[in-house]
Enzyme design. Structure first.
Site: not given
Length: 307
Positions: A11, A31, A36, A117, A142, A146
């Protein structure tokens, strides 16, 4: 400058690649393309693409050849999945990042940029808005990983002189964000609305977040790339707080009818409010966000209706 973007098909990574190409830089993308989808299809001919395994040291080492600056934008978890499986979060993100850094030290790379984040790393803070120098108190795996990666970058700078830049993004949203994923409430809500489904809100909708349109976030990133400053950490957000209930109201105006979400009781603890102070990046780079929330949601809604 030759830039390498780990996670460049994702993204944020794909938007970053597109912006750097428009600035005239040489861009290489690494990557696994397991999603997909090819988010680089509109500018495939302008970017060097490497399909590889982030956990394969040979793949990483080869990708780093002749690179000046690395964007480490690969992350294997979301706040929800990291909470469910913190061991995997550590093994994939923290261990994977340290292995990447070890390969970087063997190369001619001069700088690493890492997207931290801003939405989670400060935890439950008394500072509203939260400043870069405020205490960090992550309350989920998470955010903990980070912060650990941030600390490793500081360590590498201290020990080996490796330059780094940490961008604490708030809650980016926009095109190419997975509308079926577990992160990114705006495209998830819009996609449900598109398919005639009811968005779900956990709690009473009072939770406040700082939403920034992805193109604004990328402009901020590019703005601080080569600025001569002693600062290494920048908040990147809108500087404005929006509750989930307010967000639903904006979405209703965009889609043209009242959206009535389902409110679900939830036992998991969330950070009740986070808004980022963006005065540092504005002062040093001159950047300011330009996309109002309603405009950004409208652009995202238009994109949602093309996929």
């Amino acid at each position: 400058m030759r830039y390498l973007i780990f996670g460049g098909n994702g993204f944020i990574g794909s938007h970053l690649a597109e912006a750097l190409i428009k600035q005239g830089y040489d861009v290489r993308v690494f990557d696994d393309f397991k999603s997909g989808k090819n988010n680089l299809s509109d500018f495939n001919e302008d970017v060097e693409i490497i399909k590889g395994d982030f956990f394969n040291e040979t793949d990483i080492s080869n990708a780093l050849n002749d690179i000046d600056c690395v964007f480490h934008y690969i992350y294997k978890t979301t706040p929800a999945t990291a909470t469910r499986d913190p061991v995997y979060d550590i093994q994939s993100n923290l261990v994977g990042s340290v292995k990447l850094f070890q390969e970087v030290l063997k190369s001619d790379v001069k700088k690493i940029i890492f997207p931290s984040s801003g939405g989670t790393i400060y935890g439950i803070t008394t500072g509203i808005p939260a400043k870069e120098d405020d205490p960090v108190n992550p309350i989920n795996p998470y955010a903990i990983s980070k912060l650990a990666i941030e600390q490793y970058l500081k360590y590498l700078n201290y020990m080996y002189g490796l330059d780094y830049l940490i961008l604490r993004y708030s809650n980016p949203y926009g095109s190419r964000q997975n509308p079926y994923g577990m992160q990114g409430v705006i495209p998830i809500f819009l996609n449900k609305i598109k398919h005639g489904e009811t968005p779900k809100i956990y709690g009473d909708g009072s939770m406040i977040r700082d939403y920034i349109y992805v193109e604004d976030a990328i402009e901020a990133t590019v703005a601080v790339l080569n600025i001569n400053t002693s600062e290494n950490i920048f908040n990147v957000g809108s500087g404005k707080g929006t509750s989930l209930n307010e967000l639903v109201d904006v979405i209703s105006n965009v889609v043209g009818f009242e959206v009535i979400p389902d409110y679900i009781e939830y036992s998991e603890k969330f950070i009740p409010r986070i808004v980022l102070d963006i005065s540092r990046i504005k002062r040093i780079s001159g950047w300011s966000p330009t996309t109002e929330l309603s405009d950004g949601i409208n652009k995202t809604w238009m994109w949602i209706n093309t996929i």
